[in-house]
Motif scaffolding. Structure first.
Motif, short mmCIF file in Angstrom:
data_model
loop_
_atom_site.label_atom_id
_atom_site.label_comp_id
_atom_site.label_asym_id
_atom_site.label_seq_id
_atom_site.Cartn_x
_atom_site.Cartn_y
_atom_site.Cartn_z
N ALA A 1 0.64 -1.43 0.36
CA ALA A 1 0.12 0.29 0.10
C ALA A 1 0.54 1.36 -0.59
CB ALA A 1 -0.98 -0.24 1.40
N ARG A 2 0.51 2.12 -0.72
CA ARG A 2 1.39 2.98 -0.27
C ARG A 2 0.94 3.20 1.15
NH1 ARG A 2 -0.98 7.93 -5.03
NH2 ARG A 2 -0.89 5.78 -6.39
N GLU A 3 2.12 4.48 1.31
CA GLU A 3 2.48 4.37 3.11
C GLU A 3 3.06 6.01 2.50
OE1 GLU A 3 5.60 1.83 4.63
OE2 GLU A 3 7.05 2.89 3.15
N PHE A 4 2.58 6.78 3.90
CA PHE A 4 3.78 8.25 4.46
C PHE A 4 5.20 8.51 4.56
CE2 PHE A 4 3.48 12.55 6.10
CZ PHE A 4 3.96 12.17 6.72
N VAL A 5 5.41 9.10 3.64
CA VAL A 5 6.53 9.57 3.98
C VAL A 5 7.25 10.90 4.76
CG1 VAL A 5 9.00 9.64 2.67
CG2 VAL A 5 7.60 8.37 1.98
N ALA A 6 6.87 11.70 4.86
CA ALA A 6 7.24 12.68 5.33
C ALA A 6 6.41 13.71 4.55
CB ALA A 6 9.08 13.37 5.35
N ALA A 7 6.03 15.58 5.53
CA ALA A 7 5.23 15.79 4.82
C ALA A 7 5.80 17.31 5.75
CB ALA A 7 4.19 15.86 5.26
N VAL A 8 5.49 18.88 5.03
CA VAL A 8 6.20 20.01 6.10
C VAL A 8 4.71 20.96 5.28
CG1 VAL A 8 7.48 20.46 2.67
CG2 VAL A 8 7.93 21.51 5.45
N SER A 9 5.11 21.99 6.36
CA SER A 9 3.81 23.38 6.62
C SER A 9 4.57 24.17 5.40
CB SER A 9 4.07 23.69 7.91
OG SER A 9 5.35 24.01 8.75
N TRP A 10 3.62 24.66 5.71
CA TRP A 10 3.95 25.97 4.20
C TRP A 10 4.61 26.63 4.50
CZ3 TRP A 10 3.65 30.94 5.63
CH2 TRP A 10 3.38 31.04 6.53
N ASP A 11 5.12 27.53 6.04
CA ASP A 11 6.23 27.74 5.55
C ASP A 11 7.78 27.11 5.79
OD1 ASP A 11 5.98 28.91 9.27
OD2 ASP A 11 5.82 26.81 8.33
N GLY A 12 7.70 25.59 5.99
CA GLY A 12 8.57 24.96 6.41
C GLY A 12 8.89 24.97 7.92
N GLY A 13 8.26 25.42 8.25
CA GLY A 13 8.49 25.44 10.00
C GLY A 13 8.43 24.16 10.68
N THR A 14 7.46 23.23 10.58
CA THR A 14 7.02 22.03 10.85
C THR A 14 7.37 20.77 9.73
OG1 THR A 14 5.35 22.91 12.54
CG2 THR A 14 5.03 20.68 12.24
N THR A 15 7.88 19.75 10.28
CA THR A 15 7.69 18.78 9.35
C THR A 15 7.46 17.33 10.18
OG1 THR A 15 10.15 18.12 9.70
CG2 THR A 15 9.42 19.31 8.23
N ASN A 16 6.99 16.37 9.70
CA ASN A 16 6.47 14.78 10.06
C ASN A 16 6.99 14.01 8.87
OD1 ASN A 16 5.50 13.23 11.52
ND2 ASN A 16 3.03 13.78 11.06
N TYR A 17 7.53 12.56 9.99
CA TYR A 17 7.92 11.31 8.94
C TYR A 17 7.47 10.90 9.21
CZ TYR A 17 12.37 15.57 7.92
OH TYR A 17 12.13 16.07 7.76
N ALA A 18 7.54 9.68 8.99
CA ALA A 18 7.82 7.90 8.72
C ALA A 18 8.84 7.47 9.57
CB ALA A 18 7.31 7.03 8.24
N ASP A 19 8.69 6.67 10.97
CA ASP A 19 9.51 6.37 12.00
C ASP A 19 11.15 5.67 11.49
OD1 ASP A 19 7.48 5.57 14.77
OD2 ASP A 19 8.30 7.50 14.12
N SER A 20 10.46 4.99 10.19
CA SER A 20 10.95 3.83 9.18
C SER A 20 12.22 5.19 8.13
CB SER A 20 10.74 3.60 7.91
OG SER A 20 9.49 4.29 7.31
N VAL A 21 12.27 6.95 7.82
CA VAL A 21 13.34 7.08 7.38
C VAL A 21 13.88 8.13 8.21
CG1 VAL A 21 11.46 6.58 5.30
CG2 VAL A 21 11.41 8.92 7.28
N LYS A 22 12.85 8.18 9.76
CA LYS A 22 13.46 9.57 10.53
C LYS A 22 15.32 9.24 10.71
CE LYS A 22 9.44 9.89 13.09
NZ LYS A 22 8.80 10.18 15.54
N GLY A 23 15.42 10.76 10.48
CA GLY A 23 17.57 10.72 10.70
C GLY A 23 18.30 10.06 9.45
#
Length: 122
Positions: free
Chosen positions: A42-64
């Motif tokens: 299935a398609r899975e989430f990897v990463a996302a960034v807020s409109w201003d670049g100030g906030t990010t979120n990552y899947a545990d598998s790619v963090k770091g």
């Protein structure tokens, strides 16, 4: 319209940088994300960034290892991928959702690019 590029073949431990150019005047009004889909999965989430670049979120598998960023002046979002592993092999999709809230759920992203293939050899 979202156009992703930068995929290719790389050896394990290597790096790639994906780019996604967005044809949208209000690019800065969107959360930008990256998802991936490996063969048979299935398609899975990897990463996302807020409109201003100030906030990010990552899947545990790619963090770091992966870093998502954006340049609103260029209507472009990036995914810097380091220390790549064979399990990172997938088609990577750039996606967008209007607003300020970052989510990891595929259904919340309304706009999708065609994807770019990343293959990591062992």
């Amino acid at each position: 319209q979202l156009q992703a590029s930068g995929g290719g073949l790389v050896q394990a431990g290597g790096s790639l940088r994906l780019s996604c150019v967005v044809s949208e005047r209000t690019f800065s009004s969107y959360v930008m994300g990256w998802f991936r889909q490996a063969p048979g999965k299935a398609r899975e989430f990897v990463a996302a960034v807020s409109w201003d670049g100030g906030t990010t979120n990552y899947a545990d598998s790619v963090k770091g290892r992966f870093t998502v960023s954006r340049d609103n002046a260029k209507n472009t979002v990036y995914l810097e991928m380091n220390s790549l592993k064979p399990e990172d092999t997938a088609v990577y999709y750039c996606t967008a959702r209007w607003g300020t809230v970052i989510t990891t759920m595929r259904a919340t992203y309304a706009y999708w690019g065609r994807g770019t293939l990343v293959t990591v050899s062992s």
